[in-house]
Every structure is written in C-alpha cells, then in structure tokens.
Motif scaffolding. Sequence first.
Motif, PDB file in Angstrom:
ATOM      1  N   ILE A  17       1.769  13.433 -11.946  1.00 28.84           N
ATOM      2  CA  ILE A  17       1.458  13.249 -11.247  1.00 28.84           C
ATOM      3  C   ILE A  17       0.613  14.144 -10.042  1.00 28.84           C
ATOM      4  N   ARG A  18       1.583  14.822  -9.366  1.00 27.77           N
ATOM      5  CA  ARG A  18       1.211  15.613  -8.461  1.00 27.77           C
ATOM      6  C   ARG A  18       1.234  16.590  -8.795  1.00 27.77           C
ATOM      7  N   HIS A  19       1.716  16.812 -10.171  1.00 26.74           N
ATOM      8  CA  HIS A  19       1.502  18.720 -10.528  1.00 26.74           C
ATOM      9  C   HIS A  19       0.153  18.514 -11.365  1.00 26.74           C
ATOM     10  N   VAL A  66       9.296   0.753  -5.227  1.00 25.53           N
ATOM     11  CA  VAL A  66      10.057   2.142  -5.633  1.00 25.53           C
ATOM     12  C   VAL A  66       9.358   2.722  -6.510  1.00 25.53           C
ATOM     13  N   PRO A  67       8.207   3.569  -6.902  1.00 27.19           N
ATOM     14  CA  PRO A  67       8.222   4.689  -7.375  1.00 27.19           C
ATOM     15  C   PRO A  67       8.772   4.728  -8.932  1.00 27.19           C
ATOM     16  N   ASP A  68       8.245   5.074 -10.091  1.00 30.96           N
ATOM     17  CA  ASP A  68       9.251   5.866 -10.957  1.00 30.96           C
ATOM     18  C   ASP A  68       9.114   7.913 -10.377  1.00 30.96           C
ATOM     19  N   ASN A  69       9.705   8.269  -9.339  1.00 29.10           N
ATOM     20  CA  ASN A  69       9.510   9.132  -9.077  1.00 29.10           C
ATOM     21  C   ASN A  69       9.754  10.662  -9.823  1.00 29.10           C
ATOM     22  N   GLU A  70      10.867  10.511 -10.949  1.00 33.06           N
ATOM     23  CA  GLU A  70      11.225  11.177 -11.544  1.00 33.06           C
ATOM     24  C   GLU A  70       9.849  11.605 -12.464  1.00 33.06           C
ATOM     25  N   THR A  98       0.691  -1.555   0.231  1.00 30.49           N
ATOM     26  CA  THR A  98       0.229  -0.404   0.273  1.00 30.49           C
ATOM     27  C   THR A  98       0.631   1.427  -0.096  1.00 30.49           C
ATOM     28  N   VAL A  99       0.339   2.377  -0.553  1.00 28.46           N
ATOM     29  CA  VAL A  99       1.152   3.392  -0.320  1.00 28.46           C
ATOM     30  C   VAL A  99       2.312   3.742   1.453  1.00 28.46           C
ATOM     31  N   ASP A 100       1.219   3.204   2.087  1.00 22.53           N
ATOM     32  CA  ASP A 100       1.833   3.436   3.243  1.00 22.53           C
ATOM     33  C   ASP A 100       2.881   2.426   3.404  1.00 22.53           C
ATOM     34  N   PRO A 133       8.016   3.020   0.856  1.00 23.67           N
ATOM     35  CA  PRO A 133       9.046   4.031   1.180  1.00 23.67           C
ATOM     36  C   PRO A 133       8.733   5.091   0.629  1.00 23.67           C
ATOM     37  N   LEU A 134       9.239   6.309  -0.508  1.00 26.69           N
ATOM     38  CA  LEU A 134       9.073   6.907  -1.185  1.00 26.69           C
ATOM     39  C   LEU A 134       7.650   7.341  -1.367  1.00 26.69           C
ATOM     40  N   CYS A 135       6.273   6.425  -1.540  1.00 22.47           N
ATOM     41  CA  CYS A 135       5.006   6.648  -1.041  1.00 22.47           C
ATOM     42  C   CYS A 135       4.675   7.689   0.286  1.00 22.47           C
ATOM     43  N   ALA A 136       5.199   6.356   1.238  1.00 28.51           N
ATOM     44  CA  ALA A 136       4.850   7.011   2.772  1.00 28.51           C
ATOM     45  C   ALA A 136       5.586   7.886   2.678  1.00 28.51           C
ATOM     46  N   GLY A 137       6.569   9.191   2.562  1.00 26.63           N
ATOM     47  CA  GLY A 137       6.610   9.786   2.850  1.00 26.63           C
ATOM     48  C   GLY A 137       5.689  10.629   2.056  1.00 26.63           C
ATOM     49  N   CYS A 138       5.206  10.816   0.821  1.00 29.33           N
ATOM     50  CA  CYS A 138       5.000  11.758  -0.293  1.00 29.33           C
ATOM     51  C   CYS A 138       3.353  12.658   0.395  1.00 29.33           C
ATOM     52  N   TRP A 139       3.378  13.504   0.235  1.00 27.75           N
ATOM     53  CA  TRP A 139       1.922  14.472  -0.030  1.00 27.75           C
ATOM     54  C   TRP A 139       0.401  13.946  -0.608  1.00 27.75           C
ATOM     55  N   SER A 140       1.312  13.747  -1.640  1.00 24.83           N
ATOM     56  CA  SER A 140       0.174  12.670  -2.639  1.00 24.83           C
ATOM     57  C   SER A 140      -0.738  11.496  -2.738  1.00 24.83           C
ATOM     58  N   ARG A 141      -0.102  10.431  -1.754  1.00 25.35           N
ATOM     59  CA  ARG A 141      -0.217   9.636  -1.599  1.00 25.35           C
ATOM     60  C   ARG A 141      -1.509   8.626  -1.617  1.00 25.35           C
ATOM     61  N   TYR A 142      -2.256   9.675  -0.816  1.00 23.86           N
ATOM     62  CA  TYR A 142      -3.537   9.132  -0.865  1.00 23.86           C
ATOM     63  C   TYR A 142      -4.256   9.450  -1.561  1.00 23.86           C
ATOM     64  N   LEU A 143      -4.202  10.460  -3.039  1.00 23.35           N
ATOM     65  CA  LEU A 143      -4.534  10.478  -3.745  1.00 23.35           C
ATOM     66  C   LEU A 143      -4.286  10.455  -4.954  1.00 23.35           C
ATOM     67  N   CYS A 144      -2.898   9.972  -5.244  1.00 27.01           N
ATOM     68  CA  CYS A 144      -1.999   9.388  -5.908  1.00 27.01           C
ATOM     69  C   CYS A 144      -2.632   7.329  -5.541  1.00 27.01           C
ATOM     70  N   GLY A 145      -1.781   7.095  -4.971  1.00 28.40           N
ATOM     71  CA  GLY A 145      -2.324   5.373  -5.014  1.00 28.40           C
ATOM     72  C   GLY A 145      -1.201   5.009  -5.462  1.00 28.40           C
ATOM     73  N   GLY A 146       0.305   5.083  -5.734  1.00 28.37           N
ATOM     74  CA  GLY A 146       1.182   4.677  -5.362  1.00 28.37           C
ATOM     75  C   GLY A 146       1.940   4.456  -7.505  1.00 28.37           C
ATOM     76  N   GLY A 147       0.931   5.256  -8.294  1.00 30.30           N
ATOM     77  CA  GLY A 147       1.509   5.115  -9.855  1.00 30.30           C
ATOM     78  C   GLY A 147       1.277   3.673 -10.155  1.00 30.30           C
ATOM     79  N   CYS A 148       1.863   3.366 -11.432  1.00 32.48           N
ATOM     80  CA  CYS A 148       2.024   2.595 -12.029  1.00 32.48           C
ATOM     81  C   CYS A 148       2.793   1.021 -12.227  1.00 32.48           C
ATOM     82  N   SER A 180       6.759   9.795 -13.622  1.00 34.76           N
ATOM     83  CA  SER A 180       5.511   9.632 -13.183  1.00 34.76           C
ATOM     84  C   SER A 180       5.036  10.875 -11.876  1.00 34.76           C
ATOM     85  N   CYS A 181       5.571  10.384 -11.111  1.00 36.15           N
ATOM     86  CA  CYS A 181       5.665  11.254  -9.969  1.00 36.15           C
ATOM     87  C   CYS A 181       5.612  12.504 -10.102  1.00 36.15           C
ATOM     88  N   GLU A 182       6.476  12.882 -11.228  1.00 36.02           N
ATOM     89  CA  GLU A 182       6.344  14.510 -11.329  1.00 36.02           C
ATOM     90  C   GLU A 182       4.474  14.874 -11.663  1.00 36.02           C
TER      91      GLU A 182
HETATM   92  S1  SF4 Z   1       3.512  10.814  -6.282  1.00 34.21           S
HETATM   93 FE1  SF4 Z   1       5.553   9.168  -6.780  1.00 34.21          FE
HETATM   94  S2  SF4 Z   1       5.615   9.608  -4.591  1.00 34.21           S
HETATM   95 FE2  SF4 Z   1       3.855   9.886  -4.213  1.00 34.21          FE
HETATM   96  S3  SF4 Z   1       2.466   8.650  -3.970  1.00 34.21           S
HETATM   97 FE3  SF4 Z   1       2.435   8.493  -6.078  1.00 34.21          FE
HETATM   98  S4  SF4 Z   1       4.168   6.805  -7.004  1.00 34.21           S
HETATM   99 FE4  SF4 Z   1       4.017   7.361  -5.026  1.00 34.21          FE
END
Ligand code: SF4
Length: 498
Positions: A445-447, A435-439, A402-404, A407-422, A441-443
């Motif tokens: 999604i968060r935007h 480990v999500p593709d932090n560079e 789960t996002v929790d 490791p990277l998702c657990a500290g991400c502010w958007s975790r409960y809206l994103c769900g952790g990515g593909c 996909s995450c960029e």
């Molecule tokens: S944006 Fe990235 S780090 Fe944040 S919850 Fe989604 S996949 Fe995880």
Amino acid sequence: MKTDCYLPEHHLFSRLGKHIFFNVETMLFYEVTPPARDLISCISKDRGCDPIKALKGKYPRSEIRNTFLYLSKEGLLKEAPSNSIKPILKKRWGIRHLELMVTHGCNMGCRYCYGASGPEQWKDAPHLYGSSTAGMSLETAKKGVDFLFKESGDQKDLSVIFFGGEPLLEFSLIQKIVPYIREREQDTGRKVDLSISTNGLLLTERVVRFLNKHKIGCQVSIDGNREIQDINRCLPGGRGSYAHVVPGINRLIATRKGRVPARVTVAHNQVNIPAVIEHLLQLGFGSIHVEPAIGSTGESVVSNDDIKAIKAQNEVLALYLVKSVRNNRYFNYTNLVKFIRHTRVIRERLAYYCGAGRTYFSLSQDGAFYPCHRFVGMEQYKMGDLENGPDFTLQKKILSLTVDNRPLCAGCWSRYLCGGGCWKHAVDLKGCLEVPDNELSCEVIRHEIECSMAINSELDVTDQEILSELYEETAEPYLKTDGFVKSPKMGNLSFRMK
Ligand code: SF4
Ligand code: SF4
C-alpha cells in the motif's frame, strides 16, 4: 548557519526519479530538488544542525541558503513544533451495503481460496467457510434485504452485493430477490446499487441478459492468461479453468463496452502483473485490480520476495500509466488510479480502509451476520443473526479503531490515505483487528501511494485534466467508506518546487 527549526510530520522519499516531500499534517506533497531533499533530511535528523556545514562540498553555500529560505517561506520549517492534529471523525456509520452470501458452495476449487483448502475440498463434498454448501433461502434473502432497509435509516443510496462461493450457483434465488429489492426501492424511494462477484463459469446468455436487464454490476475474478489462470484457479479435480471461463467473459464484455472490472489474485511465485494486465486488456476488461494472496490462503501466500517483485512491477506500470495519460489512453489499473485520484485532490482523510462491519455487513447463507465475506464462519466475528437480531458490539469496536487509534497506523505517514488496511489480513497475520499486517499489505500500500504521488508530480496541468476526464469516480461497494475525518487544512494540488 544554525537552523533550530521544526519540520511537520512528513515522509520524504524518492520514487520513479522524483524526490517527494509529503506533509502529513496538510496532506500536501511537493516535488523537491536534491538540495531541498538533503536539507530536509539533515534537519529531520538534527533540528539544530548547520546545513551549510553538513552539505559542504555537495552544493554551493548560496544554494543551501536559498533552499532554506524557500522552505521556511512555504511554511515547511517552523519555529515551534506543530500542534498535533486531532481530526474530527464524521459521525456516520449506518449500514448501507449488504453482502448476500447466497451460497458457500463453489464450482471451482482455487488453490488459494480463503474459504476452503483448494482442490483438496473436492475429495469429498465441496465445503467452503466450514459450513454447508446449501444455497440461501428466499426467506433469508428477503429478511436480509429488509434488515438493510431498516438499519440504513434515512440513507438514500444503498447497495446489495451477491457473493459466495460462486453466487451464480444460486441464480434462481438471485432472479427472485432482485424484483423484491426493486419493489422495496419503489416503496421507499431509495436507490439500491446491485453487483455480483463471479468466477465467470456460469455467465450463460440467459445470465448475462438478466444481469444487463437489471443493471447488475459484475466483477470477474480471473488471474490472467491460460497458463497463469490454470495454475491456481482450478475446476473440481484440479483441471485448469481458463478455457471454461473465457466464453462467458466474452459474452459479458461484448454487451458492456469495456465496463467489466477484473479482480486478480497474485499468488506466491506467480508475480507477473504486466503480462496479466496485458492479457486482460486484450480480453476487453475495463479495469483491473490486483491483490496479493495474503492471509489464510495456504501455500499460495506471497513472500517478501514476491512483494519486492510486485513493487518493481508496479513501478513499470506507473510509468506506463503516465504514458497512457499523455496519449489520452485509458488504462485503469485501479491499484494506482485509486491513489492517484486520492492524492491529486485530497478531499478527505480516511479513518478506515473499508466499510466492513461498519457500513457494510455480510449475511451468510444460514442467516448470520459478519463484517464481510472473509469473516464468514468465524464465530468470534459473528455480528448476530436474523433470528436473534444484529449484535453491534463488534461494530462499536471497529468504529473505535480509526487509524489514529491503532498503534502502528497512528505513527504511519500514509495513515489518512490508506485507512488501516484490510481487517482480515490483520486478523490472519497478527491475530487481532488492532495490529495491521505491517510486513506484506502495508509494504504494498505504501509503495502504491508513493508511486501515485510520483505519477501526479510527473503529470503537468494538461495531463491532469486528461486524467480527470479518463477516470471518473468509481469504487467497489465494499471499499466505499464514510470513514473520513475532516482535516483542519485540506490540501489540493501538489506543486513543484524547483
Ligand atoms: S500502511 Fe499499514 S501501518 Fe500504515 S496506515 Fe496502512 S495499515 Fe496502518
Ligand atoms: S478489505 Fe475490508 S471488505 Fe475487503 S476483505 Fe478486507 S475486511 Fe473484508
């Protein structure tokens, strides 16, 4: 004035001219004034700071004091740190969606295809997913459907998605398996939502009639106008496909009154989303979803500069969306609309991004199970087969991630809206599911989430009502997820603090 207070876990950002404070703990977001933004920013750097001193010269002393009192009254500044929230996972993971990979063969050779290496494949025989292009047998398809009915337990709403390669290459199989699915529906009193994902080349009158008659949802993959489409979506030999897909698309759209979704891939150096959307709307598509080429897509994979361009263009589209709502016009750019809906009335927290390997299984043409189409042929992600039965080891692993728990998702502010990515992006770029593709996909999604909160802040109550009427709840079957976690306190509407 000494603060000595604690802030909840939050994300403070400015987007589209709005300053927004998102409280991760309550899932509420607030549009804040510049003094509130600066005050929060000071306290988050040093919780014992003296904001009057820190912001001296920028705002009058009384304004800083009032802002402080207001934030405290709203419960955003606390005397003690909040207890960490441990959301409770809703324990429901039975399989509900089955993807039938009726063929791994394709009548196109897109340069970014993750199933093969683009037009190169046409040099010899076309091969996708490293396996044969033979179609799925009726027996395999029936066994797959039986598997879905059995493994889904007592769940009433199921779905079957026809996927490939190009699934319409196996139209004769689809014609036979659909009545079988309908028979099983009747026998069991369940409902199966049917859909297909196609490149549009084989949407003949006969096919469109059949899809309509059997109420089969149809998503078309198309990249835009002739110029854009023909760069990457090629026919065998490398010729462009635009002129060949448009007649079938017109035929389908003419019968579906704007209810055909388009799925666009944006490749490296080809980022022109507004132009693509404009063209697809002219063709009559009802909704448009855009995905950057990420992962095992060769030279087409987007770069950091492409991601910057995608973000800038999404901001233009966000402003256009606001205008559309105000003019009571439907503009379903699903990348933003999905998050606008989710952040506007936050009912659930996502624990996973999609249902792959959890509520969603893919059956390859040779009878093996995988989490989804993008894993087909990857031996280490195989989840058993029809002959020896499903293997739920990988499902257990996915359920634990789960996002929790990532490791990277657990500290991400958007975790409960994103769900952790593909999952597949994670595997392609980081080599594992954890480990999500932090560079890349995450960029994006968060935007998208930030833009969606800014859009919601911009819309007033009347606009919000129009928004609700325009965009009914829809989601692609593979993105439907049961992976919600209950939060102790649910947010509903954001409010402005001015
Ligand atoms: S944006 Fe990235 S780090 Fe944040 S919850 Fe989604 S996949 Fe995880
Ligand atoms: S989002 Fe989920 S279903 Fe879609 S490709 Fe990624 S892992 Fe597969």
